[in-house]
Design a protein around this motif. Structure first.
Motif, PDB file in Angstrom:
ATOM      1  N   ASN A  89      34.381 -34.136  15.767  1.00  0.00           N
ATOM      2  CA  ASN A  89      33.753 -32.832  15.543  1.00  0.00           C
ATOM      3  C   ASN A  89      32.348 -32.948  14.965  1.00  0.00           C
ATOM      4  N   LEU A  90      32.147 -33.882  14.070  1.00  0.00           N
ATOM      5  CA  LEU A  90      30.846 -34.037  13.422  1.00  0.00           C
ATOM      6  C   LEU A  90      29.761 -34.403  14.427  1.00  0.00           C
ATOM      7  N   ILE A  91      30.120 -35.147  15.464  1.00  0.00           N
ATOM      8  CA  ILE A  91      29.146 -35.477  16.502  1.00  0.00           C
ATOM      9  C   ILE A  91      28.748 -34.222  17.261  1.00  0.00           C
ATOM     10  N   GLN A  92      29.717 -33.391  17.569  1.00  0.00           N
ATOM     11  CA  GLN A  92      29.408 -32.144  18.277  1.00  0.00           C
ATOM     12  C   GLN A  92      28.439 -31.279  17.476  1.00  0.00           C
ATOM     13  N   LEU A  93      28.699 -31.174  16.175  1.00  0.00           N
ATOM     14  CA  LEU A  93      27.834 -30.371  15.314  1.00  0.00           C
ATOM     15  C   LEU A  93      26.425 -30.963  15.261  1.00  0.00           C
ATOM     16  N   THR A  94      26.348 -32.278  15.128  1.00  0.00           N
ATOM     17  CA  THR A  94      25.046 -32.951  15.030  1.00  0.00           C
ATOM     18  C   THR A  94      24.284 -32.834  16.327  1.00  0.00           C
ATOM     19  N   LYS A  95      24.974 -33.027  17.438  1.00  0.00           N
ATOM     20  CA  LYS A  95      24.323 -32.917  18.748  1.00  0.00           C
ATOM     21  C   LYS A  95      23.754 -31.514  18.960  1.00  0.00           C
ATOM     22  N   THR A  96      24.526 -30.511  18.597  1.00  0.00           N
ATOM     23  CA  THR A  96      24.054 -29.117  18.727  1.00  0.00           C
ATOM     24  C   THR A  96      22.794 -28.896  17.907  1.00  0.00           C
ATOM     25  N   GLU A  97      22.773 -29.423  16.690  1.00  0.00           N
ATOM     26  CA  GLU A  97      21.611 -29.264  15.820  1.00  0.00           C
ATOM     27  C   GLU A  97      20.397 -30.009  16.370  1.00  0.00           C
ATOM     28  N   LEU A  98      20.589 -31.203  16.886  1.00  0.00           N
ATOM     29  CA  LEU A  98      19.472 -31.971  17.444  1.00  0.00           C
ATOM     30  C   LEU A  98      18.882 -31.272  18.665  1.00  0.00           C
ATOM     31  N   LEU A  99      19.735 -30.745  19.521  1.00  0.00           N
ATOM     32  CA  LEU A  99      19.249 -30.028  20.703  1.00  0.00           C
ATOM     33  C   LEU A  99      18.526 -28.743  20.302  1.00  0.00           C
ATOM     34  N   ARG A 100      19.000 -28.113  19.220  1.00  0.00           N
ATOM     35  CA  ARG A 100      18.301 -26.918  18.721  1.00  0.00           C
ATOM     36  C   ARG A 100      16.903 -27.288  18.243  1.00  0.00           C
ATOM     37  N   GLN A 101      16.804 -28.410  17.519  1.00  0.00           N
ATOM     38  CA  GLN A 101      15.497 -28.865  17.048  1.00  0.00           C
ATOM     39  C   GLN A 101      14.581 -29.234  18.212  1.00  0.00           C
ATOM     40  N   LYS A 102      15.153 -29.817  19.259  1.00  0.00           N
ATOM     41  CA  LYS A 102      14.361 -30.168  20.441  1.00  0.00           C
ATOM     42  C   LYS A 102      13.785 -28.908  21.100  1.00  0.00           C
ATOM     43  N   GLN A 103      14.619 -27.888  21.224  1.00  0.00           N
ATOM     44  CA  GLN A 103      14.147 -26.632  21.808  1.00  0.00           C
ATOM     45  C   GLN A 103      13.052 -26.003  20.963  1.00  0.00           C
ATOM     46  N   ALA A 104      13.216 -26.080  19.635  1.00  0.00           N
ATOM     47  CA  ALA A 104      12.212 -25.520  18.733  1.00  0.00           C
ATOM     48  C   ALA A 104      10.888 -26.266  18.874  1.00  0.00           C
ATOM     49  N   LEU A 105      10.937 -27.574  19.003  1.00  0.00           N
ATOM     50  CA  LEU A 105       9.713 -28.371  19.189  1.00  0.00           C
ATOM     51  C   LEU A 105       9.046 -28.049  20.522  1.00  0.00           C
ATOM     52  N   GLN A 106       9.849 -27.903  21.569  1.00  0.00           N
ATOM     53  CA  GLN A 106       9.298 -27.580  22.883  1.00  0.00           C
ATOM     54  C   GLN A 106       8.646 -26.200  22.877  1.00  0.00           C
ATOM     55  N   ALA A 107       9.285 -25.262  22.186  1.00  0.00           N
ATOM     56  CA  ALA A 107       8.704 -23.903  22.104  1.00  0.00           C
ATOM     57  C   ALA A 107       7.401 -23.932  21.323  1.00  0.00           C
ATOM     58  N   GLN A 108       7.375 -24.731  20.271  1.00  0.00           N
ATOM     59  CA  GLN A 108       6.155 -24.869  19.461  1.00  0.00           C
ATOM     60  C   GLN A 108       5.024 -25.488  20.259  1.00  0.00           C
ATOM     61  N   GLU A 109       5.350 -26.524  21.044  1.00  0.00           N
ATOM     62  CA  GLU A 109       4.331 -27.178  21.849  1.00  0.00           C
ATOM     63  C   GLU A 109       3.816 -26.247  22.944  1.00  0.00           C
ATOM     64  N   ALA A 110       4.735 -25.477  23.559  1.00  0.00           N
ATOM     65  CA  ALA A 110       4.327 -24.528  24.592  1.00  0.00           C
ATOM     66  C   ALA A 110       3.419 -23.455  24.008  1.00  0.00           C
ATOM     67  N   SER A 111       3.735 -23.021  22.818  1.00  0.00           N
ATOM     68  CA  SER A 111       2.913 -21.995  22.166  1.00  0.00           C
ATOM     69  C   SER A 111       1.508 -22.517  21.861  1.00  0.00           C
ATOM     70  N   GLN A 112       1.440 -23.786  21.451  1.00  0.00           N
ATOM     71  CA  GLN A 112       0.148 -24.388  21.155  1.00  0.00           C
ATOM     72  C   GLN A 112      -0.701 -24.582  22.412  1.00  0.00           C
ATOM     73  N   GLU A 113      -0.027 -24.899  23.536  1.00  0.00           N
ATOM     74  CA  GLU A 113      -0.745 -25.088  24.801  1.00  0.00           C
ATOM     75  C   GLU A 113      -1.362 -23.783  25.273  1.00  0.00           C
ATOM     76  N   LYS A 114      -0.651 -22.678  25.043  1.00  0.00           N
ATOM     77  CA  LYS A 114      -1.169 -21.360  25.458  1.00  0.00           C
ATOM     78  C   LYS A 114      -2.424 -21.004  24.690  1.00  0.00           C
ATOM     79  N   LYS A 115      -2.495 -21.505  23.440  1.00  0.00           N
ATOM     80  CA  LYS A 115      -3.671 -21.201  22.622  1.00  0.00           C
ATOM     81  C   LYS A 115      -4.864 -22.003  23.122  1.00  0.00           C
TER      82      LYS A 115
END
Length: 238
Positions: free
Chosen positions: A212-238
């Motif tokens: 179970n702990l792996i599932q929780l960690t994987k979900t959190e890592l993928l969430r952080q990846k999405q947040a980084l991608q959204a941040q990078e996309a936002s910076q590119e638009k600027k």
């Protein structure tokens, strides 16, 4: 004459005290055995404390501290035995100090005792503790060293228990080391190593689908990846 009387009284008092201590020792030894037979842990602690006061010994102190530790009374265990590193510490004393300090969230103090345990008797379970503790102090090199040892030496029948769910569960110890390896990989570069860490987690899940702990960690890592991608996309638009 007065000196003679004084000497006699002193000798008499010492003799009485010796007899009294002997009687008390016998009493608390019998009390200790009775508490053991009844399974009364607090009674055992009381008896051992009295015995250690009457006739102090390292063995008694170690045993008393071990009982406290076994009852999750980690502060009392450390207060009984101390936390300093001593080359003369028994194996029991080392275990009490290491486990209690870890439970009290003092990894910087616990590490030295676990290292000594590992030095006396290298084994994968102690290596796991050392990897976890060094991760909490951000000593990546030491974490890597103990993970490497664990992955190389963990046997297929060795298990590791986890308690973050209502129902505790076990996974193969090697899978637990893989989980630590994923965390350590991520900690080396929290921006660029997310995919590498997730790959390790996926490999671990194949051997421990109930982890179970792996599932929780994987979900959190993928969430952080999405947040980084959204941040990078936002910076590119600027």
């Amino acid at each position: 004459m007065k000196k003679l009387i004084t000497i006699v009284l002193v000798i008499f008092a010492v003799t009485l005290n010796a007899q009294s201590n002997t009687d008390l020792l016998k009493h608390y030894e019998a009390y200790y055995q009775q508490m053991k037979s009844q399974g009364d842990v607090q009674g055992i602690i009381n008896a051992m404390t009295h015995l250690n006061v009457l006739q102090p010994s390292e063995a008694r102190k170690d045993t008393l501290a071990y009982i406290y530790m076994s009852e999750n009374k980690y502060v009392q265990a450390i207060n009984t035995i101390g936390f300093d590193k001593n080359a003369s510490d028994s194996d029991i004393a080392l275990e009490v100090k290491a486990v209690s300090l870890k439970a009290l969230k003092r990894p910087e103090l616990a590490i030295g005792h676990f290292e000594e345990i590992f030095k006396r008797n290298p084994n994968v379970y102690v290596a796991y503790d050392l990897a976890e503790l060094n991760m909490s102090t951000q000593n990546i090199a030491e974490v890597e060293k103990h993970i490497t040892y664990g992955l190389a030496n963990a046997k297929d029948d060795m298990k590791k228990a986890f308690y973050e769910t209502q129902q505790p569960y076990e996974v193969p110890l090697k899978s637990a080391f893989m989980y630590l390896n994923a965390l350590n990989t991520f900690n080396k570069d929290r921006k660029n190593n997310i995919d590498a860490a997730v790959d390790i987690l996926d490999a671990a899940l194949k051997t421990a689908p109930n982890f179970n702990l792996i599932q929780l960690t994987k979900t959190e890592l993928l969430r952080q990846k999405q947040a980084l991608q959204a941040q990078e996309a936002s910076q590119e638009k600027k």
